[in-house]
Write a protein that holds these residues in place. Sequence first.
Motif, short mmCIF file in Angstrom:
data_model
loop_
_atom_site.label_atom_id
_atom_site.label_comp_id
_atom_site.label_asym_id
_atom_site.label_seq_id
_atom_site.Cartn_x
_atom_site.Cartn_y
_atom_site.Cartn_z
N PHE C 292 -3.36 12.26 -48.39
CA PHE C 292 -2.92 12.33 -49.63
C PHE C 292 -3.25 13.18 -50.57
CE2 PHE C 292 -0.81 10.24 -46.45
CZ PHE C 292 0.51 10.14 -46.61
N GLY C 421 0.78 13.41 -43.33
CA GLY C 421 0.31 13.83 -45.07
C GLY C 421 0.02 15.18 -43.96
N LEU C 424 2.58 17.85 -44.04
CA LEU C 424 3.46 17.71 -45.34
C LEU C 424 2.18 18.59 -46.21
CD1 LEU C 424 4.96 15.73 -44.90
CD2 LEU C 424 4.90 15.11 -47.28
N TYR C 427 2.26 22.91 -44.70
CA TYR C 427 3.70 23.32 -45.22
C TYR C 427 3.92 24.42 -46.37
CZ TYR C 427 9.05 24.59 -45.37
OH TYR C 427 8.97 25.97 -45.59
N PHE C 552 11.25 27.68 -55.33
CA PHE C 552 10.65 26.27 -55.51
C PHE C 552 9.24 25.73 -54.87
CE2 PHE C 552 10.66 22.56 -53.41
CZ PHE C 552 10.88 21.11 -54.61
N TYR C 554 6.10 24.37 -57.65
CA TYR C 554 5.67 23.38 -58.15
C TYR C 554 5.93 22.45 -57.33
CZ TYR C 554 3.52 20.41 -61.97
OH TYR C 554 3.54 19.77 -62.71
N ASN C 555 5.49 20.89 -58.03
CA ASN C 555 5.15 20.33 -57.65
C ASN C 555 6.28 19.51 -56.50
OD1 ASN C 555 5.07 16.41 -57.67
ND2 ASN C 555 5.91 17.31 -59.90
N PHE C 556 5.37 20.69 -55.39
CA PHE C 556 6.55 20.71 -54.04
C PHE C 556 7.08 18.69 -52.85
CE2 PHE C 556 7.21 21.95 -49.41
CZ PHE C 556 8.71 23.23 -49.97
N TYR C 557 5.95 18.07 -53.59
CA TYR C 557 6.54 16.45 -52.69
C TYR C 557 6.57 15.49 -53.94
CZ TYR C 557 5.33 18.98 -49.20
OH TYR C 557 5.20 20.07 -47.59
N SER C 558 7.76 16.47 -55.15
CA SER C 558 7.59 15.15 -56.14
C SER C 558 8.51 13.61 -55.88
CB SER C 558 8.67 15.94 -56.95
OG SER C 558 9.17 15.91 -56.11
N ALA C 559 8.55 13.43 -54.64
CA ALA C 559 9.35 11.78 -54.36
C ALA C 559 7.86 11.20 -54.43
CB ALA C 559 10.34 11.62 -52.68
N TYR C 560 6.82 11.78 -53.83
CA TYR C 560 5.64 10.11 -53.91
C TYR C 560 5.41 9.87 -55.30
CZ TYR C 560 5.50 11.50 -48.92
OH TYR C 560 6.62 11.60 -48.03
N HIS C 562 7.27 10.06 -58.15
CA HIS C 562 8.51 9.51 -58.51
C HIS C 562 7.87 7.81 -57.84
CE1 HIS C 562 10.76 11.99 -60.25
NE2 HIS C 562 11.09 12.79 -59.16
N GLN D 134 9.31 15.21 -46.38
CA GLN D 134 8.94 13.68 -47.07
C GLN D 134 9.60 12.51 -46.51
OE1 GLN D 134 8.42 13.59 -51.87
NE2 GLN D 134 10.24 15.76 -50.95
N PHE D 137 8.24 10.28 -43.84
CA PHE D 137 6.66 9.05 -43.99
C PHE D 137 7.85 8.00 -44.12
CE2 PHE D 137 3.60 11.99 -45.58
CZ PHE D 137 2.79 11.41 -45.04
N TYR E 25 11.68 26.51 -62.46
CA TYR E 25 12.12 27.87 -61.52
C TYR E 25 13.81 27.87 -61.83
CZ TYR E 25 12.75 23.78 -58.26
OH TYR E 25 13.59 22.77 -57.49
#
Lengths: 206, 194, 621, 303, 386
Positions: C292, C421, C424, C427, C552, C554-560, C562, D134, D137, E25
């Motif tokens: 992670f 993980g 993710l 990718y 897109f 930067y900050n590809f997995y932003s939900a985490y 949040h 995401q 998960f 972006y």
Amino acid sequence: MIADNYLAHTADPRVRKPEAATGSPRIEEEIIKAIQDATGNESFSLKAPRRIEGPVDSDRLHTLASLIWSRVGFQHLSAISCVDWLAEDEFELVYHFWSYRDFCLVSAKTRIPRETASMPTVSDLWQPALFFERDIHEMFGVVFEGNPDLEKYILSDWDGPPPMRKDFITREFAHDHFHFRDYEPDWDELVKGGYHSNRGEGGTDV
Amino acid sequence: MEKTITQRSAWDKVLTKLQKRSLWMLHYCTGCGAVELPPTMTARFDMERFGIMPMVTPRQADILLITGYLSVKTLKRVVLIYEQMQSPKYVVGFGSCTINGGMYWNSYATIKSLDQYIPVEFYLAGCMPRPEAIIEGFTELIDRIGEGKANSWEDYYKNYEFYRKNQEHVFGTIDTRTDIPDDAKYFKIGEVEK
Amino acid sequence: MNTFLLLIFPLAGFLIAALFSAFSKKGLVVGKTFAFLGFSAIVLVAIMAKSEIGSIIYGPMMFGWQLQFGLTAISWYFALMISGISWLTVVFSLGALREGGTYPMYYAWLFAKNLGMLGVILSQDILAFFIMWEFMSWTTYFLLQQGTKKARSTAMGYLIYAIIASMILFAGIIFLHQASGSFGFSEIASTVAGFDMRTLILAAVLLLAPMLIESAAYPLHRWMAPAYSSAETGITAFLSAISTRIGLYGVAIFLFTVLGFTAMKKLSAGHYFNLQVVIMTIGAFTMVVPTFTALFQHDAKKLMAWHSVGQGGYMLVGLATATSLGVAGGLFHIFTYLTYVTLILFCIAAVEYRTGTTNLNSLGGLIKKQPIAYVGLLFGIIGLAGIPPMNGFVSKWLIYRSLILGGHPFLALAAFIGTLGTILSVYKLIHNIFLGQLPERYNDVKEVGFFMQLPIWILMLVVLGTGVFPGLILGWVAKIQVSLGVEPLAVTLSGVQASAGQLNMNVVSSVFGATMLVAFIIFLIGGRRRIVGQYNNYAAGHFLDKTVKYNFNYNFYSAYEHIFGKRFLNPPVKRGEEGLVALVERASDFARRIYTGGLNTYLAYSLGAVILMVVILKGAI
Amino acid sequence: MNSVIGLVVWIVFYPLIAFTVGVFLGGYGRKFTARVQRRVGPSWIQPFFDVIKLMRKRTNISHGYMHDISLMMLVSGTMLSLYFIPVPGFHYFSQFGDFVVIIYLLLIPSLGMALGVGETANPNGSIGISRALQMLFGYEVPFVLTFIGMAMLNGTTSMYELVQIQQSGGIATWGIVTHPLLGIAALFALQGMMNEKPFEVIIAPHEIATGPMTEMGGKYMGMMFIQHLINLFVELTIYANLFLGGAKNWFELLFKLFVLFTLILSVNSVFGRFRTDDAMRFMWKIPLPLAAIGVVGIMLGIG
Amino acid sequence: MSELVTANDGSSLMPGAKSLENREYNLFIGPNHPGVEGNFALKLTLEGDTIVKAKTEAGFLHRGFEKLMEERLFIQNIAIVCRICVPDPDPNEENYARAIEALADIEVPRRAQFIRVLVLELSRLASHLFTFGGHAGTIGLYTMPNWSISDRDRILDLFEELTGGRVYHIYNMPGGVRRDFPAGFASRVRDVLDYIEGRLPDYDNLFFNNRILRKRAVGIGVLPRERAMEWGTTGPNLRAAGFAHDVRKDDSYEVYNELEFDIPTLKDSDAYSRLMIRRKEVVQTIGIIRQVLDKIPEGPVWNKQPNPLKWRVPAGDVYVRSESSKGEYAYYMVSDGGVRPYRVHVRGASVTHGVHILENLLVGTRIEDASQLMFSLDACPPEVDR
């Protein structure tokens, strides 16, 4: 600073003044007097119930507007309208201010010459002026000094003259620029083969 | 070399019969007529009965519904989106404004005749057409597709020069990134007129 | 003889290359040629040494003990991997190292590192093990320095851990020597069998802790990613592929040979709590936490370095299950991991070679420019994610099976979470480098040359080949299991024949191939398709051109972010550790001022201090 | 499977059967939702018309070879997992790969899709993929945990054997009966796995313009449709096999699939979609603890 | 490429690679996107999934109404003003008619005033039902649009019966309205009102009390009261911020001051309260329509005017305001005594909501909430474009 002033003028929303809502002339006279006291401008007069209007010199408008705003409490800029008086070679700008406290509308009218159409912005006092001024700039070509964003917005793909000026004739422009339908189509053909394009001269349908 | 309507094979006919039952409409509210589309889509008129669904992107859409007047600014986008759609594609002009400018006949901002800029399958007259009219139009379109007659989209490939000229007359050159004449050759769609 | 050569060749290579680099000013081409020949020789020797499994070579006397070296099944497995990966690294370096670079001792340290690693795996007693271990750690340190300026400070971070590990191991050796009076594995093992609980815990901690530090197990894993990622990319590949896995070799040896099952059985308090479970839990944390951390890295190398930490967890868990399936999984995973991580890092290096950056936020769309690197990376990430038909799947399957059927559901879940993980983050890796919008500045990027492509092709072949025919490697793994005293796996060429369900990769792969064919036919049935440019794209009706950044990444997995908040990405441990490194750096800065030498001088002093300590402690022995 | 011919016939026709069932399930889904929305709804085989239409598009645009291959990976990965799922009359391949294999095979379509969408260079697609990954998960973790529980309990990871065990004992041995906690947790996870609301964050037309499908048109979209329809069958069958005791014959299986799908659709049609993080929080707050409690129960039962 | 490569010293980053790292972006929502209301565009700059900069783009629906009106007779303009706001067209007609009435000093019969109020409120009801559907659509609850928009159709049927048009009614004339109620119309209006009132609990269960809606809409796009007033927010959006301003009461027109209704306010001023304020207004509006039906007097509906083709309106200017379903609507009309208006300025309700307020509220929210935010403000692009 701005926020403080708003807070000072913002009445408690739940405490309403029913007598004000009905628009008794007494309040409007008070307002005219208050404007007079605050700005020294005596030309404002009652035009209709809850409608006060008066002319202002263009160079004094901003001062007057800020006085109206800060002392009398007209916190809501309802609109800024622009009228092109071609015959007099002038633009007339009309600022419509509304008071949430006194339920009254003040229209301040000012005139500026058409050629060098330029006004100081009021967007430092009323944020909605940003849109209205940009709109007038686009449609009439009036420059508002101090407005941070006068880029084209609605007419961003337009390169003609400001279209709302009286000397711009939209009918002529439309006739010059757009293809109007030829009103003698071959209806039989249309019904039979499906409608494709009515291509004017030379074109044939498939 | 192109197969005309009469030369269609039996297999082709069968598939067309199936194919016509599915039409996806681009979700693009170009004008005020778009306000009659939600009633058409939803419970009262239920467009999905005919297999017609709104779709978001031009890649998936079959029908481009021009819902009313087109300002020049929108026309640019419409041309872009029309070129991005995958053939066969059908343009339906919706309302009087697309036919002759309607009540905006003297407006400096709107075009007056849609078929000068993109090929139109047919128009729905009215201001604005009622949902019944829209559904009537769509069933008409379905029938035409079933008969193999709805081929207006080929016109864009064949007469690209014409459309291009008209478009450029209105808004100058734009780069939609789609090379239509070359596409026509690549996909073997008709002959490009010189 | 070949076993002997396995130690002699790297030593000679080290000496010659060191001399060479000391005297030659412009010798990269010569150095490359020499290294290529040298490592080719080592590979050949390693392959030929197979026949010598079981033989023992006696080394010099030390502390009244004759050092022993020799080949066992597991050490041959490791020797092959070490030499193979070194060879590939050298081949890659043939293309990747540029003339005029500042790699003074690049090949020398590579040889030295080989010597250290081969020495560790060949050593047949604990003293030889320790000596070679020390040598390996120091060469790792010097190798790490062959990168950026930043590498020097991160290498220092590594050194702190390495010294701690050495100290513990040293204490362990002294302790065991005191107890058994010998350095030999078998003598110690028989003594350990008689230990009581407390002594056994001490022995286990003293022996396993350094190994776990070296294999970067949670929570002692933090040194690895910064250290490896700041090295030169080829070295990052080499180090993350094999260097850390020597720690796992140590775990395997100590767990199965020295401590033995008896220790595991003894060290237990109930069914769900014993040494095995402790190690497995460490492994589980190692699987999940670094994975992670990797998810939120913005540097491709750093991301992969964190993965090399995380993947170690799988091997550790597999080894610690001590079941037929698990150990096979752990051992096989060492091999599979090595192949695809090298592949991935070589591909990243290929991109870096052309673009000059590994920053995931500034790359993009390179698939059109470097398709071979892309395919290589794709094979690698499919392997890393453990998706059929690549080899990573087989090893992970073995580990899962062992965990599920061994009654460790939450460990199995942890393994699965780790896999998710991994998917993710890989990718994100491939997306941000190769997919998406191609920035204008990379319009002239070309594919890399032959020498850099060759290892990529070879590794792609290996990753796929051993995935479809896992029996090629699993056969040998089963032999190792026999030598370690674990029940061997029932292996076929195509997979595993186990009691409760089998795995047949041939069937899986061929069905995959067949369905791929069907899908291709469906694809052909559809109309003709045309490839369009990247700006012919849906932008909700807007016109795209090169001025629009429409990508897109930067900050590809932003939900985490949040969910967990930003603190999740910067835990207090890391800050404390950064403080420690800073402290040591300041100290070394101070020392440097005293001794007026370079950092190496200072290190020579500290090396001397360690030797001094050994001499002092000798009295104790 | 006593004859090779029978096997070959199954291998050839199984995907077609799954596709057909998928078409009817898809059509049923649209019809059902339409009825909840007080509409008539489309034809029962509307998805079939859609596929035909999409495959017959004359012009198709692609953004590169990976875009093409990704669609093939999508279809083939789903078909592949389909083969390993035992159904009445066909369980030949399930002996070569167990549930772990299926779980991993189900990742192939996701990965393939992700790669292809990445190449289309559309941020809507990339955001969609980021959300999809995401969300893995969110739903995979409880789902896998429920499966691990079932596997531990029955001592096998083979789905076929699980079905056999449940078939032999009748309803009393069905997973949903013996371990309702696991069954319910998996049902939640299934809702997410099938990408139905409230977990439909991937498509989200109003937010990211259908996300991964943004640049998919013509036959690309058609292949996505084919995959989607087969996938309906695959996912529902997995759940039916794990918790509803599989099926003795196809009628039973189809009955179970339609009942299960109705359950999912009724939730789908009266909820909006969560945000991505809320969806994951929900998955971690409800199904995951349920599954964990269930698994702990099984562990204590063993220990 | 070589100038970019400085990997010789082992450095993995080229000089200034940090500056190459572009975290932001662009993402476009609209015009071809279901996430916007009408033909409108949001040009967003995002970092991850968070909006760091938002620009709106309008003008796709620009037809130059104000210019067209200057070229047409007063009577002709009635047919085009309703097109300015598509979902809620009647305030335009009413405002336009009222402006002429003010200039020409025309008396409107009381019955006509009541009918105008009825039409305005029905239009408000229709518009709110439309918005509910749109808002529900943005969070993916497609059952709600199916219900509410088909229920809205019943109101459109009433319009059709009364005026002949479903969407555009062209019903308000200077001096009154075009025609009187058809036979039995009042009872049919009551039926529809009863029906819609009966549907409200269903809406509550499905939508307004839906936990997912709350989860998503509460706390989104908070516009504090001071800021709302600073930015010129009007209408329901201002009332959702806790400020009870309603043109119908404060600057009363037609017969609104004879009707009893509340001005509901809410405090939170987030997307949810902006939605709920409309839900509360639906109840008020139904009450107003019932009162209109109860109190409506008999009498003529139109004061006959001179030949409209030669009709000259006295010179002067007037500013008329009204409360549309979106907020404050205003017409500034200038006549020079000719047959055509000299200048008409339309101040749509959405010019503040749809442009600067939206741009400001979007910053810091997430892509998930962008379109929901726009629908909660109920910004109507044609009002901006005109």
